[in-house]
Design an enzyme around this catalytic site. Sequence first.
Site, PDB file in Angstrom:
ATOM      1  N   PRO A  89     -10.932  -4.054   3.367  1.00 26.45           N
ATOM      2  CA  PRO A  89     -10.383  -4.402   4.683  1.00 26.45           C
ATOM      3  C   PRO A  89     -10.295  -5.914   4.901  1.00 26.45           C
ATOM      4  O   PRO A  89      -9.574  -6.387   5.748  1.00 26.45           O
ATOM      5  CB  PRO A  89     -11.384  -3.779   5.664  1.00 26.45           C
ATOM      6  N   GLU A 116     -20.067   1.007   2.549  1.00 29.00           N
ATOM      7  CA  GLU A 116     -19.672  -0.181   3.315  1.00 29.00           C
ATOM      8  C   GLU A 116     -19.008  -1.228   2.433  1.00 29.00           C
ATOM      9  O   GLU A 116     -18.594  -2.282   2.929  1.00 29.00           O
ATOM     10  CB  GLU A 116     -20.895  -0.785   4.002  1.00 29.00           C
ATOM     11  N   ARG A 154       7.220   1.588  -8.324  1.00 30.99           N
ATOM     12  CA  ARG A 154       8.645   1.744  -8.000  1.00 30.99           C
ATOM     13  C   ARG A 154       9.463   0.529  -8.429  1.00 30.99           C
ATOM     14  O   ARG A 154      10.683   0.610  -8.566  1.00 30.99           O
ATOM     15  CB  ARG A 154       8.827   2.000  -6.508  1.00 30.99           C
ATOM     16  N   ASP A 169      18.248  -2.196  -2.799  1.00 31.92           N
ATOM     17  CA  ASP A 169      19.598  -2.695  -2.593  1.00 31.92           C
ATOM     18  C   ASP A 169      19.541  -3.919  -1.666  1.00 31.92           C
ATOM     19  O   ASP A 169      19.081  -3.822  -0.536  1.00 31.92           O
ATOM     20  CB  ASP A 169      20.404  -1.553  -1.960  1.00 31.92           C
TER      21      ASP A 169
HETATM   22  O1  LIG Z   1     -12.391   0.415   1.335  1.00 35.52           O
HETATM   23  C1  LIG Z   1     -11.717   0.400   2.352  1.00 35.52           C
HETATM   24  N1  LIG Z   1     -12.186   0.918   3.496  1.00 35.52           N
HETATM   25  C2  LIG Z   1     -13.524   1.456   3.559  1.00 35.52           C
HETATM   26  C3  LIG Z   1     -14.298   0.748   4.588  1.00 35.52           C
HETATM   27  C4  LIG Z   1     -13.964   0.925   5.902  1.00 35.52           C
HETATM   28  C5  LIG Z   1     -14.743   0.335   6.887  1.00 35.52           C
HETATM   29  C6  LIG Z   1     -15.823  -0.407   6.532  1.00 35.52           C
HETATM   30  C7  LIG Z   1     -16.753  -0.837   7.594  1.00 35.52           C
HETATM   31  N2  LIG Z   1     -16.670  -2.223   7.858  1.00 35.52           N
HETATM   32  C8  LIG Z   1     -17.589  -2.541   8.917  1.00 35.52           C
HETATM   33  C9  LIG Z   1     -16.990  -3.617   9.709  1.00 35.52           C
HETATM   34  N3  LIG Z   1     -15.723  -3.924   9.702  1.00 35.52           N
HETATM   35  C10 LIG Z   1     -15.558  -4.934  10.554  1.00 35.52           C
HETATM   36  C11 LIG Z   1     -16.762  -5.240  11.060  1.00 35.52           C
HETATM   37  N4  LIG Z   1     -17.652  -4.388  10.538  1.00 35.52           N
HETATM   38  C12 LIG Z   1     -16.121  -0.645   5.214  1.00 35.52           C
HETATM   39  C13 LIG Z   1     -15.338  -0.061   4.216  1.00 35.52           C
HETATM   40  C14 LIG Z   1     -10.394  -0.186   2.340  1.00 35.52           C
HETATM   41  C15 LIG Z   1      -9.935  -0.742   1.179  1.00 35.52           C
HETATM   42  S1  LIG Z   1      -8.397  -1.362   1.318  1.00 35.52           S
HETATM   43  C16 LIG Z   1      -8.251  -0.912   2.959  1.00 35.52           C
HETATM   44  N5  LIG Z   1      -7.153  -1.139   3.732  1.00 35.52           N
HETATM   45  C17 LIG Z   1      -7.210  -0.725   4.992  1.00 35.52           C
HETATM   46  N6  LIG Z   1      -8.280  -0.109   5.511  1.00 35.52           N
HETATM   47  C18 LIG Z   1      -9.422   0.139   4.771  1.00 35.52           C
HETATM   48  O2  LIG Z   1     -10.387   0.722   5.293  1.00 35.52           O
HETATM   49  C19 LIG Z   1      -9.412  -0.285   3.401  1.00 35.52           C
END
Ligand SMILES: O=C(NCc1ccc(CNCc2ncc[nH]2)cc1)c1csc2nc[nH]c(=O)c12
Length: 246
Positions: A89, A116, A154, A169
Amino acid sequence: MWVGVVSLFPDMFSAVTDHGVTGRAVKQGLLEVDFWNPRDYTHDRHRTVDDRPYGGGPGMLMKVEPLRQAIRSARAAAGGSARVIYLSPQGRRLDQAGVRELATRERLILVAGRYEGIDERIVEADIDEEWSIGDYVLSGGELAAMTLIDAVARLVPGVLGHADSAEEDSFTAGLLDCPHYTRPEQIEGRRVPEVLLGGNHEAIRRWRLKQALGRTWLRRPDLLAQCQLNSEQQELLAEYIRENDT
Ligand SMILES: O=C(NCc1ccc(CNCc2ncc[nH]2)cc1)c1csc2nc[nH]c(=O)c12
């Protein structure tokens, strides 16, 4: 293109390796996806792949040693020339420009996190790039990794047959798609636009371009702002706006 995937759930990836355009690409040898599961690098009785975070708090992290060994094995198989990507994230937001950049790589290793996430020292030592697929919370990196594989595959020459090649395209690249219609000609009184029923291919091309421009103007002005419109496109958009500016 060769993709090495590090994931606790390799079976999830059948969605891209066994189906559709990407499944066909794998069959044709245009795309190869190999897997390394950190669980295969555990040595305790319970095959532990998670570990507690220093500093306490909720949730677990991926256990360091199994993950590091899985990444090292994937790197070795890639012959050291792979770009190692951690789906997270906190990563750069994936868009088509980023997909085009990634598609220039012959070999990618995708690390999909669970829990996490992963220890920051692994990010520093083993990861080249971090990528996110958007600002919403998923349960792990696998769906993001599959999204990246699908979008990048793709662009590999030969993957999109002529049937699908409309994708890149330049005519409408960067715009939303126009409306599409197929049989029957009428659904509950709703008819297909007459221009599409005729055989005037130039009129059809202009209609589709005008619709793509208009819908982008209505729904995604941010995308439109990034487009350099040629004179025909500017004229068609102006026409659409005149006809649709409520
Ligand atoms: O591994 C992924 N997600 C698992 C995940 C989701 C939530 C947390 C918790 N974080 C706690 C926090 N966040 C902010 C403040 N505290 C940790 C890991 C992931 C990979 S690419 C991607 N692209 C879009 N969304 C996604 O979740 C992903």
